[in-house]
Design a protein around this motif. Sequence first.
Motif, PDB file in Angstrom:
ATOM      1  N   ILE A   2       0.848  -1.185   0.000  1.00 54.69           N
ATOM      2  CA  ILE A   2       0.000   0.000   0.000  1.00 54.69           C
ATOM      3  C   ILE A   2       0.890   1.243   0.000  1.00 54.69           C
ATOM      4  N   ASN A   8      -4.538   4.227  -4.392  1.00 52.65           N
ATOM      5  CA  ASN A   8      -4.358   2.782  -4.402  1.00 52.65           C
ATOM      6  C   ASN A   8      -5.659   2.123  -4.838  1.00 52.65           C
ATOM      7  N   ASP A  24      -4.421  -5.086  -0.124  1.00 50.56           N
ATOM      8  CA  ASP A  24      -3.711  -5.052  -1.403  1.00 50.56           C
ATOM      9  C   ASP A  24      -3.496  -6.449  -1.963  1.00 50.56           C
TER      10      ASP A  24
END
Length: 280
Positions: A2, A8, A24
Motif C-alpha cells: 500500500i 491505491n 492489497d
Amino acid sequence: MIAIGKYNDLRISRAADPGLYLTDGDGHEVLLPRRYVTDDMKPGQEIRVFVYTDGEDRPVATTDTPYATVGEFAFLQVRDVNSTGAFLDWGVMKDLLVPYSEQKVRMVRGGIYPVYVYLDDVTKRPVASARLDRFLGNVPADYRPGTRVTALIISHSEIGYRVIVDNLHRGMIYDNELRRPLEIGQTVEAHVKFVRPDGKIDLAAGPAAVDRMGAACKRILDALDRAPEHTLMLSDSSDPGAIRAALGCSKKDFKKAVGHLYKEGRIMIGEDRISRLSND
C-alpha cells in the motif's frame, strides 16, 4: 504494498464497526472509516482510495480527493501555524505539515504557497516542502521537440512564466509567444520547444502544431460526415469566428488541416466550401 500519499486500487476484505478494511492482496490492510463508506461498497469489490496517515501516524484510506499526492507540486493554503510548522489544507481531513526547516519564508495563516509533497524518511508520513529546487532537475530532461507536457505556473519574470514541467523539471513559457496572460498556480498543457544544456526546458503553451492539425482534421471530417451532402460552407476566405464556431479551431489550423486532407484525397475544395470525398 500500500503506497502512502498516493492513490491505491484496493479490495474490500471485511466490514467492521470502524468501517471497511481494504487489502492489497499481499496481507496489508488499511481502514476506510465509516464516514466514507457508501451502501454500494461490498466485500470483494475493488475501489480506488487515497491513503495517508492519521494523527497517530497510522495508514488510513479516504475517498476524498487531495489537491496533490506524493511526488507532485501544488499551490496550497495555510490553515494553521504552530511551533511545529505550517499546516496546509490539501483536500483531506488531516492537514499537511510544512516543517519550519522546509519553509523558504515564514508561512502565515491564510497564505498560499507552492510546495512539493513527499514522504518523510523517518516518520513515513506525507509532508510538504517550499524548497522546490531540491526536487527539480534530478533526472535527465529526455524530451523531443513537440512532446506534450503539463506545466504548473510558479512565477512571472520580465520575459515570461517560470514553470514546473511534469513535476520534474524547470521550464519557461515566454510572454512573446502567448495570446493571453497566464495565472500563477494554473496548470496548463504545453509542448516542448527546446531542452537547454542546463536541463531547463523552453515551452510553448498548448499542444504542438502537428497535434492541433490532427485534431482539426478529425473535427473537419466529423463535421462533414454530419453535414447535409457532406459539405461545409467554409473556406480559406471564411471569417475566423465562423470557423471557430463550427469546428472549435483557429483559421490557421483549419487551413493546414484542409490542405492535408486535400493532399490525402479525402476532401474536395470549392470556392466557398469543402466536401467529403470518402467515408473511410
